[in-house]
Design an enzyme around this catalytic site. Structure first.
Site, PDB file in Angstrom:
ATOM      1  N   THR A 420     -21.358  30.975  35.867  1.00 48.95           N
ATOM      2  CA  THR A 420     -20.426  32.134  36.263  1.00 48.95           C
ATOM      3  C   THR A 420     -20.088  32.836  34.759  1.00 48.95           C
ATOM      4  O   THR A 420     -20.890  32.493  33.885  1.00 48.95           O
ATOM      5  CB  THR A 420     -19.185  31.422  36.448  1.00 48.95           C
ATOM      6  OG1 THR A 420     -19.540  30.630  37.730  1.00 48.95           O
ATOM      7  CG2 THR A 420     -17.927  32.278  36.827  1.00 48.95           C
ATOM      8  N   GLU A 440     -22.639  32.397  41.530  1.00 46.85           N
ATOM      9  CA  GLU A 440     -22.903  30.844  41.597  1.00 46.85           C
ATOM     10  C   GLU A 440     -23.722  30.176  40.617  1.00 46.85           C
ATOM     11  O   GLU A 440     -23.649  30.232  39.445  1.00 46.85           O
ATOM     12  CB  GLU A 440     -22.858  30.619  43.118  1.00 46.85           C
ATOM     13  CG  GLU A 440     -23.073  29.207  43.400  1.00 46.85           C
ATOM     14  CD  GLU A 440     -21.825  28.281  43.346  1.00 46.85           C
ATOM     15  OE1 GLU A 440     -21.649  26.903  43.527  1.00 46.85           O
ATOM     16  OE2 GLU A 440     -20.733  28.822  42.801  1.00 46.85           O
ATOM     17  N   ASP A 462     -20.649  26.167  47.878  1.00 44.94           N
ATOM     18  CA  ASP A 462     -19.461  25.539  47.481  1.00 44.94           C
ATOM     19  C   ASP A 462     -18.681  24.768  48.530  1.00 44.94           C
ATOM     20  O   ASP A 462     -17.757  23.926  48.296  1.00 44.94           O
ATOM     21  CB  ASP A 462     -18.599  26.662  46.742  1.00 44.94           C
ATOM     22  CG  ASP A 462     -19.067  26.801  45.436  1.00 44.94           C
ATOM     23  OD1 ASP A 462     -19.882  26.143  44.781  1.00 44.94           O
ATOM     24  OD2 ASP A 462     -18.416  27.799  44.666  1.00 44.94           O
ATOM     25  N   SER A 483     -12.999  27.160  45.215  1.00 44.11           N
ATOM     26  CA  SER A 483     -13.518  27.548  44.021  1.00 44.11           C
ATOM     27  C   SER A 483     -12.827  26.874  42.876  1.00 44.11           C
ATOM     28  O   SER A 483     -11.692  26.557  42.904  1.00 44.11           O
ATOM     29  CB  SER A 483     -13.531  29.072  43.665  1.00 44.11           C
ATOM     30  OG  SER A 483     -13.926  29.326  42.280  1.00 44.11           O
ATOM     31  N   SER A 484     -13.332  26.378  41.606  1.00 45.68           N
ATOM     32  CA  SER A 484     -12.837  26.096  40.493  1.00 45.68           C
ATOM     33  C   SER A 484     -12.582  27.204  39.500  1.00 45.68           C
ATOM     34  O   SER A 484     -12.056  26.872  38.309  1.00 45.68           O
ATOM     35  CB  SER A 484     -13.805  24.963  39.887  1.00 45.68           C
ATOM     36  OG  SER A 484     -13.845  23.881  40.670  1.00 45.68           O
ATOM     37  N   GLY A 505     -18.637  25.831  36.981  1.00 44.10           N
ATOM     38  CA  GLY A 505     -18.331  25.267  38.190  1.00 44.10           C
ATOM     39  C   GLY A 505     -17.328  24.179  38.191  1.00 44.10           C
ATOM     40  O   GLY A 505     -16.103  24.746  37.529  1.00 44.10           O
TER      41      GLY A 505
END
Length: 614
Positions: A420, A440, A462, A483-484, A505
């Site tokens: 990312t 991703e 995800d 998402s993180s 991630g």
């Protein structure tokens, strides 16, 4: 304070503010070059100055953002321009084929706003899309990544358009023009770009348009050569002329849907490349979401982040609430790290149990971020002994008691990709942006839209692969996968103090949390906090850590029961965690911009009127 006095003040404090840990000294980029080959802009990981600032992973992108600020644009204009440039120079991490989260501080209203530009599952996507009917098991992750079935409806371009219309001063056409020019003239390939291409060579070679674009002559571009993406330049120019409708409707939308439905396999391709469900109708109806940010108070500061569908804001915020009673600043380094790791595990247990897309799941966001819940979870930390992992999630039910036991839920594997990118931008008026965007996995789905110059995401991986009605992150049509991503802005007395974020991630959450505690509790300057070695505890038996962290702290943390193991991307085996871009607002209105000194080849920070380095 006049610019002259401010410059003098910033110059005097530069060495103090940029003191780095061993091995983290700023360095110019060192890339192999050939005669008559253009040189990349200088890559300074730290900059001090005034008039505005930008930090990103790439010097060309940072240069584009600073250029916008110097021409009178604001932080939003600069953030969009920088992001568009990252789509050129960091095509395996970001681009218009993906999505992200945008956090913005408005200096006029002194309010924080957010845009959820996360990808969504197509309307026709079934809940068992990742399951093999013949075996009753999920398909291997490596097969799902390079496929049409992993592609979600992209949200990045809609995010740019929404941000510019809401708070920018430039049109979309003007904001992305520098990136279009960059794609047209090309950029100098560095070792990181070549390595990322080589890491993906086997799967890129199996997709016809991807091999054509990124493997010219059958190999990754050589270091020191100029990589041009004329296709992307034309796509940006088309979007500039016609607006977002050129992407979400019309021929380009039809082309994206077609390539997802029938991925263009090369002869002899061995990957199955499962067809996906994306349609032109899915693209036409995509909308970003404007929503309130998450907010917690920590040591007198206000920490703002992204609410679900991202789990970043709730998990970072909850972890800070868990740590608040521990007073990390008064603890020894081993004790502080022990508490950081345990708070991470507890907050990840709650993330996995309760957080998903709030349009489909009743996420107890307010309770997850409450002081009462944080205190109840904080009491679970034994100051002398690491808990056996995985720990149980708590009960964010509004009724809290000291040291309440956790509840039993099913632990599920985490498949969130590490590749990312993040950027920060600020302007002379005091507006600040913290923006994380992604496609991703490194290289996303591996599917390039033929003739258009950009890769499509694999964000739908995800989702949890195995259908489970109790899972808040199960696949559902039109749903946003959890998402993180954790773009964060910290206010002091209602005005910006810090802005930061990272790729990585699910390690994004721990990277942001560790960087915050490094800066706020452990006496580090911002560059030191960014450069410091990292470890990530995500409610697993072992703590993943960088080699430098293991070397420095393994002997200290082993007595607590922490087992440190080497971190590593399954695709590249790179033992790095995150790649932070951050900025700090200095007294008098100056800026300190900080990027990674080494990770991912080192980042790039700059200010409009640069005092240090010169």
């Amino acid at each position: 304070m006049t610019p002259k006095k401010l410059a003098a003040t910033l110059t005097a404090s530069a060495l103090v503010l940029t003191g780095l840990t061993a091995g983290g000294a700023p360095a110019q980029a060192t890339v192999e070059s050939r005669p008559h080959t253009p040189q990349p802009p200088p890559k300074n990981p730290t900059a001090i100055g005034y008039g505005g600032a930008v930090a990103s992973v790439d010097p060309e992108a940072t240069k584009v953002g600073i250029g916008v600020l110097r021409r009178g644009g604001n932080a939003v204009d600069a953030a969009v321009a920088t992001a568009a440039a990252l789509g050129v120079t960091e095509p395996y991490s970001a681009g218009i084929g993906g999505g992200g989260y945008f956090v913005y501080y408005d200096a006029k209203t002194r309010k924080v706003h957010t845009i959820d530009g996360r990808e969504t599952a197509p309307a026709a996507m079934p809940g068992d899309a990742f399951m093999n009917d013949a075996t009753g098991q999920a398909y291997p992750f490596a097969q799902l990544v390079t496929s049409g079935v992993s592609v979600g409806v992209p949200g990045t371009l809609a995010t740019w358009d929404s941000a510019l219309k809401s708070w920018g001063s430039l049109s979309l056409k003007r904001a992305i023009k520098p990136a279009a020019d960059l794609a047209d003239r090309g950029f100098v390939v560095d070792q990181t770009f070549r390595n990322q291409t080589l890491d993906n060579k086997a799967r890129f070679a199996q997709v016809v348009p991807t091999a054509k674009l990124f493997l010219p002559g059958g190999d990754a571009p050589q270091v020191g050569t100029v990589f041009k993406n004329k296709e992307l330049a034309r796509t940006y120019e088309l979007i500039g002329k016609q607006g977002p409708s050129a992407f979400y409707r019309g021929p380009l939308a039809a082309e994206m849907a077609a390539v997802v439905k029938t991925p263009p396999k090369a002869p002899g391709a061995t990957l199955p490349m499962f067809p996906g469900y994306l349609t032109p109708a899915d693209l036409a109806k995509y909308k970003v979401l404007k929503q309130d940010p998450t907010k917690v108070r920590y040591d007198g500061l206000e920490v703002y982040g992204m609410a679900p569908s991202s789990s970043g804001g709730t998990t970072v915020g909850e972890a800070l609430n868990i740590l608040a009673p521990k007073k990390l600043s008064k603890l020894s380094t081993p004790d502080a790290l022990h508490n950081y790791l345990e708070a991470s595990a507890l907050s990840f247990a709650d993330r996995n149990a309760y957080v998903g897309d709030p349009a489909f799941v009743d996420v107890p966001t307010e309770e997850l971020l409450s002081k009462g819940f944080g205190a109840e979870r904080s009491c679970q930390i034994d100051p002398d002994q690491a808990a056996v992992k995985p720990v149980k999630p708590g009960s964010p039910d509004g009724s809290y008691a000291p040291c309440a036991p956790g509840v039993t839920t099913t632990e599920r594997p985490d498949t969130e990709g590490l590749s990312t990118t993040h950027l920060v931008a600020a302007d002379r008026w005091g507006n600040v942006v913290s923006y994380t965007l992604t496609i991703e996995q490194t290289g996303g789905s591996g599917i390039t839209v033929p003739g258009r110059g950009f890769l499509l995401n694999n964000e739908l991986t995800d989702f949890s692969a195995v259908p489970d009605p109790a899972d808040p992150n199960r696949i559902e049509p039109n749903k946003r996968p959890r998402s993180s991503m954790s773009p964060t802005i910290v206010l002091r007395h209602g005005k910006p103090f810090l802005a930061l974020g990272s790729p990585g991630g699910s390690t994004i959450i721990t990277t942001v949390l560790q960087t915050l505690t490094n800066r706020l509790d452990r006496g580090m300057t911002l560059p030191q906090a960014v450069a410091a070695p990292r470890a990530s505890q995500r409610n697993t038996a072992n703590v993943t850590a960088e080699p430098a962290f293991i070397e420095a702290y393994e002997d200290d943390l082993t007595p607590y029961g922490h087992k440190l193991v080497l971190a590593g991307d399954a695709l590249t085996s790179a033992a790095e965690i995150g790649a932070v871009a951050a900025l700090e607002v200095l007294p008098g209105g100056g800026y300190l911009a900080a990027a990674e000194p080494k990770r991912r080849g080192g980042g790039s920070a700059a200010t409009v009127h640069q005092v240090w380095p010169r």
